[in-house]
Each structure stands twice: as C-alpha cells, then as structure tokens.
Design an enzyme around this catalytic site. Structure first.
Site, PDB file in Angstrom:
ATOM      1  N   ALA A 150     -14.664  -7.032  12.617  1.00 50.17           N
ATOM      2  CA  ALA A 150     -15.611  -7.048  13.733  1.00 50.17           C
ATOM      3  C   ALA A 150     -15.687  -5.694  14.436  1.00 50.17           C
ATOM      4  CB  ALA A 150     -15.228  -8.138  14.728  1.00 50.17           C
ATOM      5  N   GLY A 151     -14.532  -5.135  14.786  1.00 51.07           N
ATOM      6  CA  GLY A 151     -14.525  -3.841  15.463  1.00 51.07           C
ATOM      7  C   GLY A 151     -15.049  -2.723  14.587  1.00 51.07           C
ATOM      8  N   ASP A 152     -14.724  -2.767  13.291  1.00 50.75           N
ATOM      9  CA  ASP A 152     -15.216  -1.760  12.358  1.00 50.75           C
ATOM     10  C   ASP A 152     -16.740  -1.816  12.266  1.00 50.75           C
ATOM     11  OD1 ASP A 152     -12.494  -1.326  11.783  1.00 50.75           O
ATOM     12  OD2 ASP A 152     -12.550  -2.755  10.116  1.00 50.75           O
ATOM     13  N   ARG A 187       0.799  -1.231   0.000  1.00 49.56           N
ATOM     14  CA  ARG A 187       0.000   0.000   0.000  1.00 49.56           C
ATOM     15  C   ARG A 187       0.828   1.277   0.000  1.00 49.56           C
ATOM     16  NH1 ARG A 187      -2.556  -0.438   6.032  1.00 49.56           N
ATOM     17  NH2 ARG A 187      -4.144   0.946   5.148  1.00 49.56           N
TER      18      ARG A 187
END
Length: 306
Positions: free
Chosen positions: A255-257, A103
C-alpha cells in the site's frame, strides 16, 4: 537526449503468497519494484527501468521476462553467473501481513558493485527513486557508491525521490540506519517517510515532528501514516490531506509503495502536491483491496483518475 524515463533502484524478490490449503502462489515484488510498478502504470509512455542485479537462474530469467512483458526494462543492470534472487513469503492475519525472508545472498546486493554500470542505468532519467531497503541490502562501500551515482544523476537533471522505509532486521544497528538515511536525504528532492517508521528510528513524537525534521533537509516531504492523514511539508508550511478509508481491506501489502508510485506519477504530470497526495491515497486504497503487492494496471489507473 531528453531525460524522460523513470528508474527505481533496489531488490525485487520472489514473493510467495498463501492461498487456500497448503498451496502457495509465486510472484515478484519488493518495495522499490512495487513503487515502479504503480509509477509505470500511471506515467503514460515514460520508459521504466528497474535498476538492480540479477542471477542467471530460471527464477531470475523469469523476473526479467515478467518485467519486459509489462514494459519495464533493467537498463545496464548486471546479470551475475551463479547468483539468484531473494525470496519472501507473506502470511496474513485478516488483512495484516507478516513476512519471512530468505535474502542474505541475493544478487541485488551487488547492484552497486560497478559504478560505471550503475551510472549507465541512471542516464537520462526524469526521476530516480530508491529506499532505505535499497541502502540496507548493501555493504558500506556499495552504499557510498550508490549515493555518489544518484548524486551525479541529480546533478545531471534527474529528480530524486527517497522513502526511508526503515526495517530494523536489515540493519546492524539503529545508529547505522540513521546515518545512512541522513546521507540519502542529502541527495533527495522528495522524501516519502512513514510516521511509525520514523517514530521507531528517530523517536519522533508525532507526524508533525517528522514533517518538520525532514522539511529542514528536503524541499518536498510527504509523511504517510496509514489511514490517518498524510502530511505535506513544502516551503516551511504543513498541509494535511485525509486518507481514503477502506472498510474491509483484503491485503495491505504494497500500500505505501503504491502510494509513492501514485504520488510521483502525479507530480511528474504536473499536479500540485495536495492533488498528488489525494490521487496517491486513492491508489493505495485500491491496492489494499487486491491480494499481493501488484494491482492490475487498470485498477491503478482507475483509482488514480478518480
């Protein structure tokens, strides 16, 4: 014009997820996009905008088309000739994931190169969301521009939410990350930190320490902690809300997002913080039972409604 949209700022990458044998499945994901995906699914008719910068290659065109097919626009985000998106691959050990990234020259690193263009994307938004990863992919000048434009959007009436989402490999030093995250908290109304990240970055001894530290800087805080209770800090009071246990998770990516998306959707709909956290826990529990970061909209909506 009424401010009714939701905007998320950051980098959406090409996602390669491992399948049986030597084949890989390609999708699109990234922390702030994962949150917007859930937020958009759960926010009814609110316009959704992913604020970034894109290339003009076939993969970037595919990203933008995928967004549009799912009701997500890109606002005034620039399309840069010759640029291309970042890429990451997920490898799983059981349900736990590891990531490999490509990236360093991604188009998203130029999302704040033009303040006027960035400001245009943030107009008339009920909510503006960004993360520590958004900050980490920018150079110092672009980071300053981003925070200035977010502050202007907040002054114009947007609610601003921020997840520090500390990833050490993206920062030159721990001190640089600390300073940038504190600057971001100064323009935020809602903070959504994760305890293990804050323990690593600031040395917090317990979730209560994280909640109390953030509570001095931001009016509304939710400290996430995996399958342990989330901890709400508002008005100087702390309130734990138990998580929803998943006996056999398939893939914990996103999951957290997704928790963040569920929480913010609930708050925009007028739910109290504790109810919003309960809904967010259910959303996160649903996401870890599917592969990849993006669960189908109906899966998210069913979990949200309980």
């Amino acid at each position: 014009m009424a401010a009714d949209g939701v905007a998320s700022i950051g980098e959406c990458m090409l996602e390669l997820s491992g399948q049986a044998g030597p084949n890989w499945r390609m999708g699109f994901a990234g922390d702030t996009f994962n949150t917007l995906w859930a937020l958009h699914a759960l926010s009814g008719e609110r316009p959704a905008t992913y604020v970034s910068a894109f290339g003009d290659d076939p993969f970037s065109q595919g990203q933008i088309s995928f967004f549009a097919e799912n009701g997500i626009g890109i606002g005034a985000s620039p399309v840069i000739p010759g640029a291309r998106p970042g890429l990451y691959a997920i490898t799983l050990t059981g349900a736990e994931r590891a990531f490999t990234y490509w990236r360093s020259d991604a188009a998203a690193r130029r999302l704040a190169s033009d303040p006027a263009v960035l400001a245009k994307s943030l107009e008339n938004q009920a909510l503006v969301y960004f993360s520590g990863i958004t900050l980490a992919i920018l150079d110092a000048a672009a980071r300053k521009t981003l925070l200035a434009e977010v502050a202007k959007a907040r002054a114009a009436g947007s609610l601003v939410a921020f997840d520090p989402n500390y990833r050490p490999r993206l920062w030159q030093s721990r001190e640089e990350a600390q300073a940038a995250i504190l600057d971001a908290l100064a323009v935020a109304d809602i903070a959504l930190p994760t305890f293990p990240d804050e323990q690593m970055l600031f040395g917090d001894s317990a979730p209560q320490a994280t909640a109390e530290r953030f509570g001095k800087l931001v009016g509304e805080v939710v400290v996430k902690n995996g399958e342990e209770p989330a901890l709400i800090a508002t008005g100087g009071a702390l309130q734990p809300v138990p998580a929803q246990h998943v006996a056999t998770p398939v893939d914990t990516t996103g999951a957290g997002d997704s928790f963040n998306g569920g929480y913010l959707a609930a708050r925009l709909a007028g739910h109290a913080p504790a109810d919003a956290v309960q809904r967010a826990h259910r959303v996160a529990a649903a996401v870890v039972q599917v592969r990849g970061a993006l669960a189908p909209f109906e899966v998210l909506r069913t979990a949200f409604e309980g």
